[in-house]
Design a protein around this motif. Sequence first.
Motif, mmCIF file in Angstrom:
data_model
loop_
_atom_site.group_PDB
_atom_site.id
_atom_site.type_symbol
_atom_site.label_atom_id
_atom_site.label_comp_id
_atom_site.label_asym_id
_atom_site.label_seq_id
_atom_site.Cartn_x
_atom_site.Cartn_y
_atom_site.Cartn_z
ATOM 1 N N ALA A 140 5.695 23.007 -16.911
ATOM 2 C CA ALA A 140 5.851 22.680 -18.442
ATOM 3 C C ALA A 140 5.793 23.249 -19.796
ATOM 4 O O ALA A 140 6.230 24.480 -19.965
ATOM 5 N N VAL A 141 4.529 22.770 -20.025
ATOM 6 C CA VAL A 141 3.656 22.601 -21.573
ATOM 7 C C VAL A 141 3.518 24.082 -21.108
ATOM 8 O O VAL A 141 2.997 24.456 -22.063
ATOM 9 N N LEU A 142 2.688 24.042 -19.769
ATOM 10 C CA LEU A 142 2.159 25.314 -20.102
ATOM 11 C C LEU A 142 2.636 26.986 -20.392
ATOM 12 O O LEU A 142 2.580 27.939 -21.329
ATOM 13 N N PHE A 143 4.221 26.688 -19.485
ATOM 14 C CA PHE A 143 4.642 27.282 -19.808
ATOM 15 C C PHE A 143 5.898 28.307 -20.680
ATOM 16 O O PHE A 143 5.530 29.117 -21.393
ATOM 17 N N ALA A 144 5.666 27.069 -21.484
ATOM 18 C CA ALA A 144 6.254 26.521 -23.082
ATOM 19 C C ALA A 144 5.177 27.263 -24.020
ATOM 20 O O ALA A 144 6.009 27.731 -25.006
ATOM 21 N N ILE A 179 0.557 -1.436 -0.245
ATOM 22 C CA ILE A 179 -0.074 0.384 -0.111
ATOM 23 C C ILE A 179 0.996 1.337 0.154
ATOM 24 O O ILE A 179 0.051 2.444 -0.797
ATOM 25 N N ALA A 180 1.634 1.466 0.796
ATOM 26 C CA ALA A 180 3.129 2.305 0.792
ATOM 27 C C ALA A 180 4.049 2.777 -0.574
ATOM 28 O O ALA A 180 3.570 4.000 -0.460
ATOM 29 N N PHE A 181 4.076 1.695 -1.089
ATOM 30 C CA PHE A 181 4.476 1.272 -2.363
ATOM 31 C C PHE A 181 3.824 1.947 -3.211
ATOM 32 O O PHE A 181 4.043 2.849 -4.383
ATOM 33 N N THR A 182 2.507 1.297 -3.125
ATOM 34 C CA THR A 182 1.507 2.070 -4.770
ATOM 35 C C THR A 182 1.572 3.453 -3.955
ATOM 36 O O THR A 182 0.858 4.301 -5.166
ATOM 37 N N LEU A 183 1.543 4.084 -3.056
ATOM 38 C CA LEU A 183 0.950 5.064 -2.591
ATOM 39 C C LEU A 183 2.023 5.876 -3.200
ATOM 40 O O LEU A 183 1.850 7.257 -3.989
ATOM 41 N N ARG A 184 3.773 5.901 -2.906
ATOM 42 C CA ARG A 184 4.299 6.031 -3.541
ATOM 43 C C ARG A 184 4.462 6.487 -4.878
ATOM 44 O O ARG A 184 4.540 7.319 -5.285
ATOM 45 N N ILE A 185 4.057 5.510 -5.509
ATOM 46 C CA ILE A 185 4.130 5.680 -7.106
ATOM 47 C C ILE A 185 3.097 6.954 -7.409
ATOM 48 O O ILE A 185 3.558 7.567 -8.338
ATOM 49 N N THR A 186 1.987 6.665 -7.080
ATOM 50 C CA THR A 186 0.598 7.285 -7.628
ATOM 51 C C THR A 186 0.850 9.197 -7.379
ATOM 52 O O THR A 186 0.966 9.498 -8.125
ATOM 53 N N ILE A 187 1.790 9.451 -6.043
ATOM 54 C CA ILE A 187 2.124 10.471 -5.739
ATOM 55 C C ILE A 187 3.387 10.935 -6.851
ATOM 56 O O ILE A 187 3.238 11.996 -7.050
ATOM 57 N N PHE A 188 4.786 10.400 -6.969
ATOM 58 C CA PHE A 188 5.733 10.572 -8.001
ATOM 59 C C PHE A 188 4.350 10.925 -9.258
ATOM 60 O O PHE A 188 5.231 11.816 -10.018
ATOM 61 N N ARG A 189 3.709 9.889 -9.529
ATOM 62 C CA ARG A 189 3.055 10.267 -11.174
ATOM 63 C C ARG A 189 2.585 11.279 -11.341
ATOM 64 O O ARG A 189 2.789 12.286 -12.423
ATOM 65 N N ALA A 190 1.837 11.392 -9.732
ATOM 66 C CA ALA A 190 0.685 12.570 -9.861
ATOM 67 C C ALA A 190 2.233 14.175 -9.627
ATOM 68 O O ALA A 190 2.098 15.137 -10.121
ATOM 69 N N PHE A 191 2.809 14.045 -9.316
ATOM 70 C CA PHE A 191 4.107 15.264 -9.398
ATOM 71 C C PHE A 191 4.644 15.698 -10.037
ATOM 72 O O PHE A 191 4.871 16.804 -10.956
ATOM 73 N N TRP A 192 4.846 15.030 -11.300
ATOM 74 C CA TRP A 192 5.560 14.395 -12.695
ATOM 75 C C TRP A 192 4.488 15.096 -13.534
ATOM 76 O O TRP A 192 4.721 15.209 -14.610
ATOM 77 N N THR A 193 3.656 13.959 -13.653
ATOM 78 C CA THR A 193 1.793 15.055 -14.398
ATOM 79 C C THR A 193 2.178 16.051 -14.560
ATOM 80 O O THR A 193 2.410 16.600 -15.085
ATOM 81 N N MET A 194 2.216 16.659 -13.087
ATOM 82 C CA MET A 194 1.338 17.821 -12.838
ATOM 83 C C MET A 194 3.183 18.938 -13.753
ATOM 84 O O MET A 194 2.541 19.970 -13.593
ATOM 85 N N THR A 195 4.281 18.129 -13.124
ATOM 86 C CA THR A 195 5.500 19.097 -13.549
ATOM 87 C C THR A 195 5.456 19.424 -14.807
ATOM 88 O O THR A 195 5.930 20.704 -15.584
#
Length: 139
Positions: free
Chosen positions: A24-28, A4-20
Amino acid sequence: MHLIAFTLRITIFRAFWTMTVMCAVLFATYAIIESWKTYNESSIDTVVETTFLSYAKIAFPMVVICDSSRVDWERVMRLTPRDVPGTDPDLLPAVRKVLKTFSVMSYGDFDDFDELWNVTELSKLNHLNLTELLLKITK
């Protein structure tokens, strides 16, 4: 628990990179739009390369009104009143003289206009649209 912790960490990691990546696309996109606006609104600026020379010694670029090599002289000699609407047929030699003068003229050769001083019919050619006429006689 680890799963559960691993899945939560992957989800947060993906959300962070998706937002990043989205940011970047919006600023470009914003930067591209602003650059395009600046490019479209900018004017052409001419810059003198050196200020050590007198401006009188800098050659002015040649300005050609009608390049004589592009004039179809056979077509000029066959001009008819239909080619020059609203012009008296007796004025066609004056029209040819004007075309000849403009075809050999370049910047600095303003004395070529002296040939037109002797053309008494010049005032009768005020209605003449030189642009249209030159388009008809160019190759």
